[in-house]
Design a protein around this motif. Structure first.
Motif, PDB file in Angstrom:
ATOM      1  N   THR A 132       0.805  -1.217   0.000  1.00  0.00           N
ATOM      2  CA  THR A 132       0.000   0.000   0.000  1.00  0.00           C
ATOM      3  C   THR A 132       0.839   1.267   0.000  1.00  0.00           C
ATOM      4  OG1 THR A 132      -0.132  -0.045   2.417  1.00  0.00           O
ATOM      5  CG2 THR A 132      -1.877  -1.175   1.204  1.00  0.00           C
ATOM      6  N   GLU A 133       2.175   1.107   0.015  1.00  0.00           N
ATOM      7  CA  GLU A 133       3.110   2.237   0.008  1.00  0.00           C
ATOM      8  C   GLU A 133       2.804   3.195   1.164  1.00  0.00           C
ATOM      9  OE1 GLU A 133       2.874   3.864  -3.946  1.00  0.00           O
ATOM     10  OE2 GLU A 133       4.132   2.293  -4.770  1.00  0.00           O
ATOM     11  N   GLY A 174      -6.678   5.964   1.110  1.00  0.00           N
ATOM     12  CA  GLY A 174      -6.285   5.678  -0.273  1.00  0.00           C
ATOM     13  C   GLY A 174      -5.170   4.667  -0.381  1.00  0.00           C
ATOM     14  N   ALA A 175      -5.123   3.714   0.553  1.00  0.00           N
ATOM     15  CA  ALA A 175      -4.016   2.757   0.600  1.00  0.00           C
ATOM     16  C   ALA A 175      -3.891   1.939  -0.680  1.00  0.00           C
ATOM     17  CB  ALA A 175      -4.184   1.820   1.801  1.00  0.00           C
ATOM     18  N   GLU A 179      -7.573   7.002  -2.989  1.00  0.00           N
ATOM     19  CA  GLU A 179      -8.628   7.936  -2.588  1.00  0.00           C
ATOM     20  C   GLU A 179      -9.311   7.443  -1.322  1.00  0.00           C
ATOM     21  OE1 GLU A 179      -9.192  10.784  -3.977  1.00  0.00           O
ATOM     22  OE2 GLU A 179      -8.023  10.562  -5.815  1.00  0.00           O
ATOM     23  N   LEU A 180      -9.628   8.370  -0.421  1.00  0.00           N
ATOM     24  CA  LEU A 180     -10.396   8.031   0.778  1.00  0.00           C
ATOM     25  C   LEU A 180     -11.760   7.479   0.389  1.00  0.00           C
ATOM     26  CD1 LEU A 180     -10.976   8.155   3.861  1.00  0.00           C
ATOM     27  CD2 LEU A 180     -11.607  10.560   3.529  1.00  0.00           C
ATOM     28  N   VAL A 204      -9.317   3.071   3.776  1.00  0.00           N
ATOM     29  CA  VAL A 204      -8.378   3.445   4.836  1.00  0.00           C
ATOM     30  C   VAL A 204      -7.694   2.165   5.286  1.00  0.00           C
ATOM     31  CG1 VAL A 204      -8.110   4.346   7.177  1.00  0.00           C
ATOM     32  CG2 VAL A 204      -9.700   5.448   5.604  1.00  0.00           C
ATOM     33  N   ALA A 205      -6.380   2.081   5.128  1.00  0.00           N
ATOM     34  CA  ALA A 205      -5.574   0.878   5.412  1.00  0.00           C
ATOM     35  C   ALA A 205      -5.827  -0.208   4.378  1.00  0.00           C
ATOM     36  CB  ALA A 205      -5.792   0.361   6.824  1.00  0.00           C
ATOM     37  N   ASN A 206      -7.071  -0.478   4.065  1.00  0.00           N
ATOM     38  CA  ASN A 206      -7.516  -1.335   2.968  1.00  0.00           C
ATOM     39  C   ASN A 206      -8.893  -0.826   2.546  1.00  0.00           C
ATOM     40  OD1 ASN A 206      -5.608  -3.345   2.279  1.00  0.00           O
ATOM     41  ND2 ASN A 206      -6.231  -4.666   3.964  1.00  0.00           N
TER      42      ASN A 206
END
Length: 383
Positions: A132-133, A174-175, A179-180, A204-206
């Motif tokens: 997810t950088e 945006g993991a 984008e959120l 978020v996180a995934n």
């Protein structure tokens, strides 16, 4: 990595991190070729087989995982790690997401493997997740030069207590999709088999697909055994597949189980409710901010996936989403989620902006423990 005429083996460590268990190893233990690497892992875990009897998997999503960990060449991180979700009945490895539970064991593995020097009483290190950088700041308690095991921190879903490991996920929105709110909408409608479902797709996180439990005829306090209905799980997978189509992750929703087995996750959300856990303990609605049940790789989770909990907790901070519709109004940073084994509390640090709120950081406390250190054998991967 060792090869013989009969089998191959690799050196690794089996570590329980949070409510998951997985194989941790360094990159040199796996074949360089991606297809041979995945073939080796599928064989090692005993996939495809619902019991994974001929491998180290446990027949469920939270015990069929791998972490590849290395000292980082980056100036801003100590350790790089890559997460793989190994299929159970499908012979695939999904490298597209992250695992919050097993992230808690990355620092433990790094200290045990000499990738990072232990510093008592706590070692602070920065992890970089290549999937997810994203960066995670982690605090690992140390005792006698090794990761501490004993402590008084309790994780619902794990017997007993252990030493608390805190992980702080920086800028986690945006993991996977960048984008959120990957589609730009807080709620949208997906059509499956002629029926429509309102969902919130939040990353978020995934990325997670979040929908109302009642829209599937559920009250939201069901235990995993109650959700083991093939028709229900097929419907949830089609909804998840439709979300994959909407996100451009697959061309055909029916391919999502093979092409995007692990992410997005899908969860059923309801208001804070009192219920009896799978272990027979009582959870009171007054102790919760929201109730939820999550399904990972087409399997009802025995507790709650940590990255899913991070996403759900963050979504309660986003007015207009389905989680915000049900959640108790926020009075601080902590969000307590009721799940089949009890509760999980996620710290959410957010800030208002001109547009969408910014999710600055999420925090989760877990425990982790080394279970096995040694050689793991599998049939030789094809040449």
């Amino acid at each position: 990595m060792t090869e013989t005429p009969h089998q191959s083996s690799l050196d690794g460590r089996l570590i329980r991190g949070g409510t998951s268990r997985g194989l941790y190893l360094t990159p040199g233990e796996l074949p360089d070729d991606a297809d041979r690497r995945d073939e080796a892992l599928v064989d090692l875990f005993g996939t495809p087989d619902p019991l994974q009897i001929d491998g180290i998997g446990g027949g469920n999503s939270h015990t069929s995982k791998v972490m590849v960990v290395a000292a980082s060449d980056r100036d801003d991180a100590d350790v790089d790690y890559t997460f793989g979700q190994v299929g159970i009945e499908n012979a695939v490895v999904d490298w597209s997401g992250n695992c919050g539970n097993l992230t808690s064991g990355v620092g433990v593995f790094a200290l045990l493997s000499g990738l990072v020097d232990p510093t008592p009483p706590e070692t602070e290190l920065t992890l970089y997740n290549t999937n997810t950088e994203t960066f995670i700041d982690q605090v690992v308690p140390v005792a006698d030069g090794r990761p501490a095991v004993h402590g008084d921190y309790r994780v619902d879903g794990i017997p007993g207590t252990g030493a608390r490991i805190d992980s702080y996920f920086r800028d986690p929105a945006g993991a996977v999709t960048d984008e959120l709110l990957p589609t730009g909408d807080r709620v949208e409608t997906l059509t499956v088999g002629g029926d429509t479902y309102d969902v919130s797709i939040v990353d978020v996180a995934n990325p997670n697909v979040l929908l109302r439990a009642r829209d599937l005829g559920l009250d939201g306090t069901e235990l995993p055994a109650d959700l083991q209905d093939p028709d229900l799980l097929d419907r949830l997978e089609l909804i998840r597949g439709a979300a994959c189509e909407r996100l451009g992750l697959v061309d055909d929703r029916r391919d999502a189980a093979d092409e995007r087995a692990a992410v997005p996750q899908i969860a059923l959300v309801s208001e804070p409710q009192s219920f009896t856990t799978a272990g027979g303990e009582r959870v009171e609605a007054t102790d919760l901010d929201v109730t939820a049940r999550i399904v990972t790789t087409q399997t009802p989770h025995h507790s709650y996936a940590t990255t899913g909990a991070m996403c759900l907790a963050a979504a309660t901070h986003l007015d207009g989403t389905i989680p915000a519709e049900f959640a108790r109004p926020a009075t601080g940073t902590d969000v307590s989620i009721g799940h089949p084994k009890g509760t999980i509390t996620i710290g959410v640090e957010s800030s208002a902006g001109a547009g969408e709120p910014t999710i600055d950081r999420v925090r989760v406390g877990r425990t982790a423990r080394l279970l096995v250190d040694g050689e793991f054998y599998y049939h030789r991967a094809s040449e």
